[in-house]
Design a protein around this motif. Structure first.
Motif, mmCIF file in Angstrom:
data_model
loop_
_atom_site.group_PDB
_atom_site.id
_atom_site.type_symbol
_atom_site.label_atom_id
_atom_site.label_comp_id
_atom_site.label_asym_id
_atom_site.label_seq_id
_atom_site.Cartn_x
_atom_site.Cartn_y
_atom_site.Cartn_z
ATOM 1 N N THR A 287 36.065 44.775 46.432
ATOM 2 C CA THR A 287 35.820 45.324 47.753
ATOM 3 C C THR A 287 34.425 44.903 48.205
ATOM 4 O O THR A 287 33.446 45.143 47.497
ATOM 5 N N SER A 288 34.362 44.262 49.360
ATOM 6 C CA SER A 288 33.089 43.798 49.908
ATOM 7 C C SER A 288 32.725 44.646 51.115
ATOM 8 O O SER A 288 33.573 44.925 51.972
ATOM 9 N N TYR A 289 31.474 45.063 51.185
ATOM 10 C CA TYR A 289 30.999 45.927 52.263
ATOM 11 C C TYR A 289 30.068 45.162 53.194
ATOM 12 O O TYR A 289 29.231 44.364 52.744
ATOM 13 N N PRO B 263 33.708 37.135 39.889
ATOM 14 C CA PRO B 263 32.934 38.046 40.745
ATOM 15 C C PRO B 263 32.166 39.062 39.907
ATOM 16 O O PRO B 263 32.582 39.422 38.797
ATOM 17 N N VAL B 264 31.048 39.515 40.443
ATOM 18 C CA VAL B 264 30.185 40.447 39.727
ATOM 19 C C VAL B 264 29.939 41.682 40.589
ATOM 20 O O VAL B 264 29.885 41.605 41.820
ATOM 21 N N GLU B 265 29.816 42.829 39.935
ATOM 22 C CA GLU B 265 29.540 44.081 40.641
ATOM 23 C C GLU B 265 28.131 44.070 41.234
ATOM 24 O O GLU B 265 27.156 43.720 40.564
ATOM 25 N N VAL C 268 30.476 37.471 45.678
ATOM 26 C CA VAL C 268 29.245 37.266 44.914
ATOM 27 C C VAL C 268 29.587 36.878 43.481
ATOM 28 O O VAL C 268 30.352 37.576 42.803
ATOM 29 N N ILE C 269 29.000 35.777 43.021
ATOM 30 C CA ILE C 269 29.151 35.319 41.637
ATOM 31 C C ILE C 269 27.890 35.607 40.828
ATOM 32 O O ILE C 269 27.950 36.057 39.697
ATOM 33 N N GLN D 185 29.346 44.754 46.581
ATOM 34 C CA GLN D 185 30.620 44.239 46.066
ATOM 35 C C GLN D 185 31.062 45.130 44.907
ATOM 36 O O GLN D 185 30.459 45.105 43.837
ATOM 37 N N ARG D 186 32.116 45.887 45.123
ATOM 38 C CA ARG D 186 32.482 46.938 44.173
ATOM 39 C C ARG D 186 33.944 46.809 43.763
ATOM 40 O O ARG D 186 34.707 46.039 44.319
#
Length: 512
Positions: free
Chosen positions: A271-273, A216-218, A456-457, A222-223
């Motif tokens: 964490t996904s918003y 996963p990527v920032e 998210v990749i 996506q934090r």
């Protein structure tokens, strides 16, 4: 130039290349010969080049396979790898087209009860994805599934009992936005495990396994990405990377160091918003800084988001006299979901065949495309108008608890940031029986909002990695939701094999 002259010209050209050129990992090029002239291996390779150019892909695969064996026996490992990669490429070109005409007809009759002979003929003659190899027309493996995607009435009958659309629409139809201002609201905390497992019998006995393992990527939505317990840290050459354009870690693992199955895993959390951009005021959209490097990156052509003259002309036709970038992007979104119905596409073949055709161009020209091609064509249309846009790759759980590989899109508005949309999710409303107002509300939600059921990749297709994936050896290079595995010594397509059932992601929402 007739067919025979063309073939003769290609043979001569290939032999000249053999005498004059260095080797690359594509069937069109060859390596320097000894002064004694072409060897049997060189001749087999040249025949493969000609057969591939003549659209005899299965024969080309055989010729490249012969060259690979002969080069290997002769101890010329560089040429052997070139022939092997050419063999892989020929196979990837046609492998997604396993059906002849009678098999395609049978698949349609089995999948769609009551389909007429006229409907079958029209679909296979005019709409179905097909390829010609050895003068035989071959049809895409999901010829019947794609018929359903293009015929909503038939699709709705099949989905009547199998698809819980209230679950799919749980965010789009929600009245509870928790009172937050947005655009990033309703965070969901996820944790889980990514796991790659390649059975021991599928591994080469020597050489080095080069593996690009996704992470996963920032992003803005996506934090707090964390990656722990990475396997085999002693073999990590680069990474792990969880910021930038794409998340991954790169391994180089000696095949001899693997005892039993090859297992790589990583514990991930993020964490996904939910993204809510309903309040965009077109009059408050700022001006683009056209000198900004990111603006230039996301408004130019790339390998799979291609701004052709035809795309530029069509985009202008879609938006008419509208000049506001937000309203233009919205018009393009609705054009995509109304004009380009979802369908599965032969990604391996699209990426393998030459001359290379961008995924966005494939959908624009054929009308066929899945989540990736829909998002890439949306981005190509936007970019042609000077609107930065990109196709986001990762996973979604909107359809169920098991993560499914997925792509969606974003376009950039000064003053607001990256605005998401998901043409494929929106189109799912056409696959079920719904009241018109609910179907419209669902599509409107995904025009500028996004559920948080995402991982998210990569922030864009063709996102670069270091080291870069080698042309020819790695399959499906635009999409890195799956690990890429490259081996100089494997005598079969290990990267293709590993994409089938070797990689899993298990994530779930957790309390914090």
């Amino acid at each position: 130039m007739n067919h025979r002259s063309t073939t003769a010209f290609l043979v001569i050209s290939a032999l000249l290349l053999l005498l004059a050129a260095g080797c690359t990992a594509t069937p069109q090029d060859t390596k320097t010969l000894d002064a004694s002239g072409p060897s049997p291996a060189d001749e087999a390779y040249t025949r493969g080049v000609v057969e591939y150019a003549d659209a005899n892909y299965r024969i080309a695969e055989e010729r490249f396979g012969e060259a690979y064996a002969l080069y290997t026996d002769a101890g010329d490992l560089d040429k052997a790898r070139t022939a092997r990669d050419a063999m892989f490429r020929a196979n990837r070109t046609y492998i997604e087209y396993p059906l002849n005409r009678s098999a395609a007809e049978a698949a349609l009759r089995e999948k769609i009860p009551g389909i007429t002979d006229e409907s079958i003929a029209d679909w296979l003659d005019n709409r179905a994805q097909k390829i010609v190899s050895e003068d035989e027309t071959l049809y895409f493996y999901d010829v019947a599934g794609n018929y359903l995607y293009a015929h909503f009435d038939d699709m709705r009958k099949q989905n009547e009992r199998s698809l819980d659309f209230d679950y799919v629409a749980r965010y789009a139809w929600s009245e509870n936005r928790s009172g937050e201002a947005g655009p990033y609201v309703n965070p969901v905390h996820y944790a889980g495990v990514e796991r790659l497992e390649v059975p021991h019998e599928a591994l080469p006995s020597s050489g080095v396994l080069k593996i690009w393992f996704p992470l996963p990527v920032e992003t803005d939505s996506q934090r707090n990405v964390t990656v722990t317990n990475l396997s085999c840290p002693e073999y990590i050459v680069a990474g792990p990377f969880t910021t930038g354009a794409i998340g991954y870690v790169y391994y180089e693992i000696p095949a001899g160091a693997v005892n039993g199955d090859l297992v790589l895993s990583a514990d991930i959390a993020f964490t996904s918003y939910e993204q809510i951009f309903r309040g965009i005021d077109p009059a408050k959209v700022g001006e683009y800084d056209t000198s900004d490097p990111e603006y230039r990156l996301y408004t130019r052509s790339e390998r799979n988001i291609d701004i052709t003259d035809a795309v530029r002309e069509k985009a202008r036709e879609i938006v008419g006299n509208e000049t506001n970038p937000h309203l233009q992007a919205q018009m393009i979104y609705y054009h995509i979901i109304e004009t380009y119905p979802y369908s599965h596409v032969p990604h391996f073949s699209i990426d393998a065949r030459g001359p290379k055709v961008a995924e966005s161009t494939h959908m624009f020209e054929t009308g066929h495309g899945d989540c990736g091609t829909q998002s890439m064509l949306f981005s190509a249309f936007c970019r042609s108008l000077g609107i930065p846009a990109r196709a986001i790759g990762g996973y979604q759980t909107i359809m169920g608890e098991t993560p499914g590989a997925h792509f969606w899109a974003e376009y950039y508005l000064p003053g607001y940031g990256w605005v998401p949309n998901d043409p494929t999710a929106a189109e799912a409303a056409d696959w079920v029986v719904l009241p018109d107002e609910k179907r419209s509300a669902f599509k409107d939600y995904y025009a500028a909002n996004l559920d948080p059921a995402r991982l998210v990749i990569q922030k864009n297709v063709d996102a670069p990695m270091k080291p870069a994936l080698p042309e020819g050896a790695a399959i499906f290079r635009i999409v890195r939701q799956y690990p890429a595995i490259v081996s100089d010594t494997a005598d079969y397509d290990i990267d293709l094999f590993s994409m089938m059932d070797c990689f899993t992601i298990d994530i779930a929402a957790v309390d914090q």
